[in-house]
Scaffold this motif. Structure first.
Motif, short mmCIF file in Angstrom:
data_model
loop_
_atom_site.label_atom_id
_atom_site.label_comp_id
_atom_site.label_asym_id
_atom_site.label_seq_id
_atom_site.Cartn_x
_atom_site.Cartn_y
_atom_site.Cartn_z
N TYR A 33 0.86 -1.19 0.00
CA TYR A 33 0.00 0.00 0.00
C TYR A 33 0.89 1.24 0.00
CZ TYR A 33 -4.30 -2.68 0.76
OH TYR A 33 -5.37 -3.53 0.62
N THR A 34 1.13 1.77 -1.18
CA THR A 34 2.19 2.77 -1.37
C THR A 34 1.70 4.21 -1.45
OG1 THR A 34 2.08 2.45 -3.77
CG2 THR A 34 3.65 1.09 -2.55
N ALA A 35 0.43 4.48 -1.19
CA ALA A 35 -0.06 5.86 -1.23
C ALA A 35 0.73 6.71 -0.24
CB ALA A 35 -1.55 5.90 -0.89
N ALA A 36 0.81 8.01 -0.53
CA ALA A 36 1.55 8.93 0.33
C ALA A 36 1.05 8.83 1.77
CB ALA A 36 1.39 10.35 -0.19
N TYR A 37 1.99 8.91 2.70
CA TYR A 37 1.66 8.76 4.12
C TYR A 37 1.16 10.09 4.68
CZ TYR A 37 3.63 4.08 4.07
OH TYR A 37 3.86 2.75 3.79
N THR A 38 -0.08 10.41 4.32
CA THR A 38 -0.71 11.65 4.75
C THR A 38 -2.02 11.32 5.44
OG1 THR A 38 -1.80 11.89 2.61
CG2 THR A 38 0.32 12.99 2.89
N ASP A 39 -2.52 12.27 6.24
CA ASP A 39 -3.75 12.04 6.99
C ASP A 39 -4.93 11.75 6.06
OD1 ASP A 39 -2.38 12.39 9.34
OD2 ASP A 39 -3.04 14.47 9.65
N ASP A 40 -4.98 12.42 4.91
CA ASP A 40 -6.13 12.23 4.03
C ASP A 40 -6.09 10.90 3.28
OD1 ASP A 40 -4.01 12.99 2.44
OD2 ASP A 40 -5.18 14.32 1.16
N GLY A 72 -5.34 2.50 22.40
CA GLY A 72 -6.64 2.13 22.92
C GLY A 72 -7.15 0.81 22.38
N GLY A 73 -6.22 -0.05 22.02
CA GLY A 73 -6.58 -1.35 21.48
C GLY A 73 -6.80 -1.38 19.99
N GLU A 74 -6.86 -0.21 19.36
CA GLU A 74 -7.07 -0.16 17.90
C GLU A 74 -5.72 -0.17 17.18
OE1 GLU A 74 -10.05 -0.36 16.35
OE2 GLU A 74 -10.72 -0.70 18.41
N PRO A 75 -5.61 -0.93 16.09
CA PRO A 75 -4.35 -0.93 15.34
C PRO A 75 -4.11 0.41 14.68
CG PRO A 75 -6.06 -2.09 14.11
CD PRO A 75 -6.63 -1.79 15.47
N LEU A 76 -2.86 0.85 14.69
CA LEU A 76 -2.48 2.07 14.00
C LEU A 76 -1.99 1.75 12.59
CD1 LEU A 76 -0.53 3.85 16.89
CD2 LEU A 76 -2.90 4.27 16.14
N ALA A 77 -2.00 2.75 11.74
CA ALA A 77 -1.56 2.56 10.36
C ALA A 77 -0.10 2.12 10.33
CB ALA A 77 -1.73 3.85 9.56
N ASP A 78 0.18 1.09 9.55
CA ASP A 78 1.56 0.62 9.42
C ASP A 78 2.38 1.63 8.63
OD1 ASP A 78 1.53 -2.17 10.56
OD2 ASP A 78 -0.11 -2.34 9.13
N GLN A 79 3.57 1.91 9.14
CA GLN A 79 4.46 2.86 8.48
C GLN A 79 5.46 2.12 7.60
OE1 GLN A 79 3.90 6.31 8.89
NE2 GLN A 79 2.07 5.38 9.80
N ARG A 80 6.03 2.85 6.68
CA ARG A 80 6.99 2.26 5.74
C ARG A 80 8.27 1.86 6.47
NH1 ARG A 80 10.84 3.04 1.48
NH2 ARG A 80 10.02 2.06 -0.43
N THR A 81 8.80 0.70 6.12
CA THR A 81 10.09 0.24 6.64
C THR A 81 11.11 0.43 5.53
OG1 THR A 81 9.00 -1.38 8.06
CG2 THR A 81 11.35 -1.70 7.62
N GLY A 82 11.88 1.49 5.61
CA GLY A 82 12.71 1.88 4.48
C GLY A 82 14.20 1.89 4.77
N THR A 83 14.68 0.99 5.63
CA THR A 83 16.11 0.92 5.92
C THR A 83 16.90 0.83 4.60
OG1 THR A 83 15.40 -0.46 7.78
CG2 THR A 83 17.77 -0.22 7.42
N SER A 84 17.99 1.60 4.51
CA SER A 84 18.71 1.68 3.23
C SER A 84 19.45 0.39 2.88
CB SER A 84 19.68 2.86 3.25
OG SER A 84 20.60 2.72 4.33
N ASP A 85 20.07 -0.25 3.85
CA ASP A 85 20.78 -1.48 3.57
C ASP A 85 19.78 -2.60 3.29
OD1 ASP A 85 23.40 -3.17 3.84
OD2 ASP A 85 21.91 -4.20 5.09
N ASN A 86 19.94 -3.29 2.17
CA ASN A 86 18.97 -4.30 1.76
C ASN A 86 18.77 -5.39 2.80
OD1 ASN A 86 18.56 -2.99 -0.68
ND2 ASN A 86 20.02 -4.27 -1.80
N THR A 87 19.85 -5.99 3.24
CA THR A 87 19.74 -7.10 4.18
C THR A 87 19.09 -6.66 5.48
OG1 THR A 87 21.69 -8.17 3.24
CG2 THR A 87 21.04 -8.84 5.46
#
Length: 534
Positions: free
Chosen positions: A258-265, A493-508
């Motif tokens: 899910y690659t849409a921009a990480y914005t509130d809207d 409060g028990g509700e899942p939050l939006a998953d954020q991008r994991t963008g570590t530069s080193d591939n491994t």
């Protein structure tokens, strides 16, 4: 499950016996039916899909699904586009339609393996993933035959001709002539009306032997509206009965792809604990549909294309991270007709990271009991006993480092289970404002259970019951996780939050960070049980 002699007092607590209302005698409710949970995946790709890696051979995917990760059934669902490779990854002399690729390479290879005794006890069939006009992807399976259903390559070819832009010259001339005689020169591959035409074609030609699952519904903006879900379900309720809410492609930096921009809207274009907003949002689109009494179920898939290749990662292998458990009352090797019946019934649950591997979720009244997908009819004022029983395996497939073959030896542990309820009202009519409604304001978490609430019963299940009084038409569903209720960046409060991008530069390091992210955040979702006042 072994038979036990259960004392009467314990039987009441477990929901085996339920008490009636005032001055009403207690009466026995039906026992749970015999059968077993069968695990599988409806959304997988092999090297015959152009966007899958060339190494993603059919043999490799079958081995991963059935030998490595113990699935009972699997749909091979390559893109309904042109194919340039055979099942072994060899380049073809010329492009062919995917339906012909399934007929020529995929199905014969599976049939030969099973005839020789390999995977003979597994259900393996061919479906496809269609690029639905004006929407996104939908996973389709077509079966034909009398008692023993098999994948219909005849139907697959006809569907690809009618509902894609495939060059007519790529099909057999005799088939094209027959299709033109049947349908005229018109093809349906452009508009939203064409998409519904395809659903109606399934209903006309495969009314009881097909399914159409809406895949990763919120991955791309404006792919589907709540009205679209209603229209498709209205057109063919026995075919369009499921949403892939727990999406695949979990190894991508943007969880689920899910690659849409990480914005509130763009909140509705995210995944929450790896789950599409349509299902993850309490009181959201799924609850709006259930609030009309619609039999629309949630499921999960791997959407496997490759796991890690070079500097890229995409998804886990079938059964490695995501599993659908469907209840199968039949004995022996699963059959397509039994799987279809199980999927359509709604008696199934979906899970990430093997958080659980068995679930008994049922509602009992004075004289009846219903499980997931069922409808319990009671009188107003009747007591309803809700029973929740689940198991977790000794360990899951978490590897550390990722893809190393070295188990992290982690036992998944459920932190809490949420009992979610919503009101059921009248079904919305097309053209009304209600037909576009994407929320159900009545839906809420009515009870959160933790280890302080459940006990281990004689069969090794964690067991808890909850009693409520029936005063209106409702549905109840479950959601469970290994996470606490307030974990920074993951839950609030028990509700899942939006998953954020994991963008570590080193591939491994990035691959390991993604894998750690996914196994840190595990969830399961049940399908609902409805309660209707009679």
């Amino acid at each position: 499950m072994k038979k036990l002699l259960i004392p009467f007092a314990i039987a009441i607590m477990l929901g085996v016996v339920a008490c009636g209302g005032d001055n009403q005698p207690a009466s026995a409710v039906p026992p749970l039916p015999a059968g077993r949970w069968i695990a599988g995946d409806l959304h997988t790709h092999t090297t015959q899909s152009a966007d899958a890696d060339v190494s993603q051979t059919l043999d490799k995917i079958l081995g991963k699904a059935f030998i490595s990760y113990g699935l009972d059934w699997m749909a091979i669902s390559n893109h309904l586009r042109v194919s340039t490779r055979d099942e072994k990854g060899a380049t073809l002399a010329a492009q062919i339609p995917m339906s012909i690729g399934a007929e020529r390479y995929e199905l014969p290879h599976v049939q030969a393996l099973q005839a020789a005794g390999t995977y003979a006890d597994k259900l393996i069939f061919s479906g496809f993933e269609w690029d639905m006009p004006t929407h996104d992807h939908i996973g389709i399976g077509l079966f034909e035959g009398a008692d023993k259903l098999g994948s219909s390559t005849k139907g697959m070819k006809e569907f690809e001709y009618l509902f894609t832009t495939r060059d007519v010259a790529m099909f057999d001339a005799a088939d094209v002539a027959a299709w033109k005689a049947k349908y005229g020169a018109t093809r349906y591959n452009t508009t939203a009306a064409d998409a519904l035409q395809a659903i109606n074609w399934l209903k006309q030609n495969y009314p009881t032997t097909s399914y159409a699952v809406i895949n990763h519904p919120s991955r791309n903006k404006n792919s589907y509206t709540a009205a679209d879900f209603r229209a498709m379900n209205d057109a063919a309720p026995d075919i369009v009965f499921a949403i892939e809410g727990m999406v695949g492609n979990q190894m991508e930096p943007d969880r689920g792809g899910y690659t849409a921009a990480y914005t509130d809207d763009n909140a509705a274009l995210r995944v929450y604990g790896g789950v599409d907003y349509v299902v993850a949002k309490v009181g959201g689109v799924w609850d709006a549909l259930l609030g009309e009494g619609r039999h629309i179920w949630n499921l999960t898939d791997s959407d496997t294309h490759f796991k890690i290749v070079g500097g890229n990662s995409s998804g886990y292998f079938p059964g490695e991270y995501a599993k659908n458990y469907v209840f199968n009352a039949a004995t022996g090797t699963p059959a397509a007709k039994d799987l279809l019946a199980g999927l359509r019934s709604g008696k199934m649950f979906s899970v990430y990271g093997d958080l659980i591997n068995a679930l008994d979720f049922n509602l009992a009244g004075r004289d009846d009991r219903k499980e997931m997908g069922g409808e319990l009819k009671v009188a107003s004022g009747d007591k309803v006993t809700i029973t929740i029983r689940f198991k977790s395996p000794a360990k899951n497939n978490y590897e550390k480092p990722v893809d190393s073959g070295t188990s992290a030896n982690v036992k998944p542990v459920v932190d809490h289970v949420d009992l979610i309820a919503g009101d059921v009202g009248a079904r919305a009519a097309p053209g009304t404002a209600a037909y576009s409604a994407a929320t159900n304001a009545s839906t809420k978490v009515v009870k959160r259970f933790t280890s302080a609430d459940w006990k281990v019963d004689a069969d090794g299940y964690y067991s808890v019951t909850y009693e409520t009084t029936a005063t209106k038409n409702q549905y109840f569903r479950l959601r469970g996780t290994n996470l606490g209720t307030d974990i920074a960046g993951l839950t609030q409060g028990g509700e899942p939050l939006a998953d954020q991008r994991t963008g570590t530069s080193d591939n491994t390091q990035r691959f390991n960070d993604i894998n750690d992210r996914n196994y840190r955040s595990l969830w399961f979702y049940s399908n609902p049980v409805f309660v209707t006042l009679r």
